[in-house]
Design a protein around this motif. Structure first.
Motif, mmCIF file in Angstrom:
data_model
loop_
_atom_site.group_PDB
_atom_site.id
_atom_site.type_symbol
_atom_site.label_atom_id
_atom_site.label_comp_id
_atom_site.label_asym_id
_atom_site.label_seq_id
_atom_site.Cartn_x
_atom_site.Cartn_y
_atom_site.Cartn_z
ATOM 1 N N GLU A 1 -40.164 18.736 -24.915
ATOM 2 C CA GLU A 1 -40.105 20.049 -25.430
ATOM 3 C C GLU A 1 -38.682 20.241 -26.673
ATOM 4 O O GLU A 1 -39.052 20.970 -27.678
ATOM 5 C CB GLU A 1 -39.954 21.149 -24.767
ATOM 6 C CG GLU A 1 -39.790 22.737 -25.028
ATOM 7 C CD GLU A 1 -39.697 23.599 -23.812
ATOM 8 O OE1 GLU A 1 -39.261 24.629 -24.113
ATOM 9 O OE2 GLU A 1 -40.617 23.425 -22.871
ATOM 10 N N ALA A 2 -37.956 19.449 -26.496
ATOM 11 C CA ALA A 2 -36.817 19.400 -27.383
ATOM 12 C C ALA A 2 -36.826 18.690 -28.597
ATOM 13 O O ALA A 2 -36.391 19.176 -29.713
ATOM 14 C CB ALA A 2 -35.586 18.995 -26.834
ATOM 15 N N THR A 3 -38.042 17.770 -28.822
ATOM 16 C CA THR A 3 -38.406 17.276 -30.135
ATOM 17 C C THR A 3 -38.967 18.141 -30.845
ATOM 18 O O THR A 3 -39.242 17.827 -32.089
ATOM 19 C CB THR A 3 -39.235 15.957 -29.808
ATOM 20 O OG1 THR A 3 -40.416 16.409 -28.944
ATOM 21 C CG2 THR A 3 -38.563 14.921 -28.841
ATOM 22 N N HIS A 4 -39.492 19.504 -30.376
ATOM 23 C CA HIS A 4 -40.267 20.325 -31.384
ATOM 24 C C HIS A 4 -39.227 21.133 -32.130
ATOM 25 O O HIS A 4 -39.715 21.935 -33.117
ATOM 26 C CB HIS A 4 -41.045 21.302 -30.245
ATOM 27 C CG HIS A 4 -42.186 20.583 -29.847
ATOM 28 N ND1 HIS A 4 -43.503 20.707 -30.086
ATOM 29 C CD2 HIS A 4 -42.314 19.554 -28.833
ATOM 30 C CE1 HIS A 4 -44.380 20.062 -29.228
ATOM 31 N NE2 HIS A 4 -43.519 19.354 -28.474
ATOM 32 N N GLN A 5 -38.077 20.755 -31.951
ATOM 33 C CA GLN A 5 -36.933 21.486 -32.636
ATOM 34 C C GLN A 5 -37.026 20.811 -34.244
ATOM 35 O O GLN A 5 -36.200 19.760 -34.089
ATOM 36 C CB GLN A 5 -35.686 21.622 -32.199
ATOM 37 C CG GLN A 5 -35.811 22.411 -30.706
ATOM 38 C CD GLN A 5 -36.622 23.616 -30.938
ATOM 39 O OE1 GLN A 5 -36.235 24.499 -31.760
ATOM 40 N NE2 GLN A 5 -37.265 23.908 -29.825
ATOM 41 N N ASP B 1 -35.812 19.812 -37.961
ATOM 42 C CA ASP B 1 -34.695 19.984 -38.811
ATOM 43 C C ASP B 1 -35.393 20.245 -40.077
ATOM 44 O O ASP B 1 -35.822 19.433 -41.024
ATOM 45 C CB ASP B 1 -33.860 18.741 -38.834
ATOM 46 C CG ASP B 1 -32.717 18.698 -39.886
ATOM 47 O OD1 ASP B 1 -32.603 19.908 -40.414
ATOM 48 O OD2 ASP B 1 -31.974 17.930 -39.873
ATOM 49 N N GLU B 2 -35.486 21.583 -40.813
ATOM 50 C CA GLU B 2 -36.178 21.936 -41.719
ATOM 51 C C GLU B 2 -35.716 21.498 -43.038
ATOM 52 O O GLU B 2 -36.438 21.280 -43.995
ATOM 53 C CB GLU B 2 -36.291 23.428 -41.789
ATOM 54 C CG GLU B 2 -37.205 24.148 -40.475
ATOM 55 C CD GLU B 2 -37.427 25.386 -40.540
ATOM 56 O OE1 GLU B 2 -36.757 26.103 -41.469
ATOM 57 O OE2 GLU B 2 -37.748 25.893 -39.586
ATOM 58 N N ASP C 1 -30.545 22.536 -32.003
ATOM 59 C CA ASP C 1 -31.185 23.302 -31.322
ATOM 60 C C ASP C 1 -32.077 22.652 -30.153
ATOM 61 O O ASP C 1 -32.544 23.095 -29.301
ATOM 62 C CB ASP C 1 -32.488 23.763 -32.493
ATOM 63 C CG ASP C 1 -31.895 24.786 -33.370
ATOM 64 O OD1 ASP C 1 -30.765 25.373 -32.911
ATOM 65 O OD2 ASP C 1 -32.501 24.906 -34.414
ATOM 66 N N ALA C 2 -32.316 21.155 -30.532
ATOM 67 C CA ALA C 2 -32.987 20.377 -29.517
ATOM 68 C C ALA C 2 -31.891 20.435 -28.126
ATOM 69 O O ALA C 2 -32.612 20.479 -26.858
ATOM 70 C CB ALA C 2 -32.946 19.056 -29.868
ATOM 71 N N ALA C 3 -30.743 20.310 -28.227
ATOM 72 C CA ALA C 3 -29.790 20.468 -27.085
ATOM 73 C C ALA C 3 -29.924 21.715 -26.167
ATOM 74 O O ALA C 3 -29.953 21.762 -24.965
ATOM 75 C CB ALA C 3 -28.366 20.189 -27.417
#
Length: 157
Positions: A54-58, A60-61, A88-90
């Protein structure tokens, strides 16, 4: 007339049955505790993998939309990974771990020992104590702490 052979065999089966009973109980004790610990470890790995996924979905735009394209001979588009926003992943990882704990109230809390993110791969080291189904107060063994390290990478573009 009784034979001498029959007199010596009386009562010899009771100690044998008692010894076998003790051996079987020790075996059940060991197998139950090991199986319970293994199941708890697998559950901890699964929960950590789900939280990391779930955290990998953050995304870095900035890096995703504004990075320079690489030519194919330098590992072009087929080898580029989606960049992860580590901050955001953290927070997403910690929130997912807390949500899993709120669902199951009977288990001990998960402690995050380390969280590492390099923008493509996320690693987390977590631990959780597990209460054994059969404790041994004589040896002060009633709990086992599972500690696992899990890593998840972002997918290719």
């Amino acid at each position: 007339m009784k034979s001498l052979h029959q007199d010596h065999e009386e009562g010899s089966i009771t100690p044998l049955i008692s010894i076998y009973f003790v051996i079987i109980m020790i075996f059940i004790f060991i197998v139950s505790n090991v199986a319970s610990t293994y199941i708890s470890r697998r559950e901890l790995i699964t929960m950590t993998e789900a939280a990391l996924a779930e955290a990998t979905h953050q995304l870095d735009e900035m890096r995703y939309y504004y990075q320079l394209p690489l030519p194919n001979y330098l590992g072009g588009p087929q080898r580029q990974m989606v960049p992860i926003d580590c901050r955001d992943a953290a927070s997403s990882f910690n929130q997912a771990i807390e949500n899993d704990l709120n669902v199951s109230t009977e288990v001990e809390p998960i402690t995050v020992l380390s969280f590492d993110c390099d923008g493509r791969t996320i690693r987390a080291k977590v631990q959780r104590p597990h209460n054994l189904p059969f404790s041994l107060p004589v040896l002060a063994i009633s709990q086992f702490t599972n500690e696992v390290e899990v890593a998840v990478s972002s997918r290719y573009m």
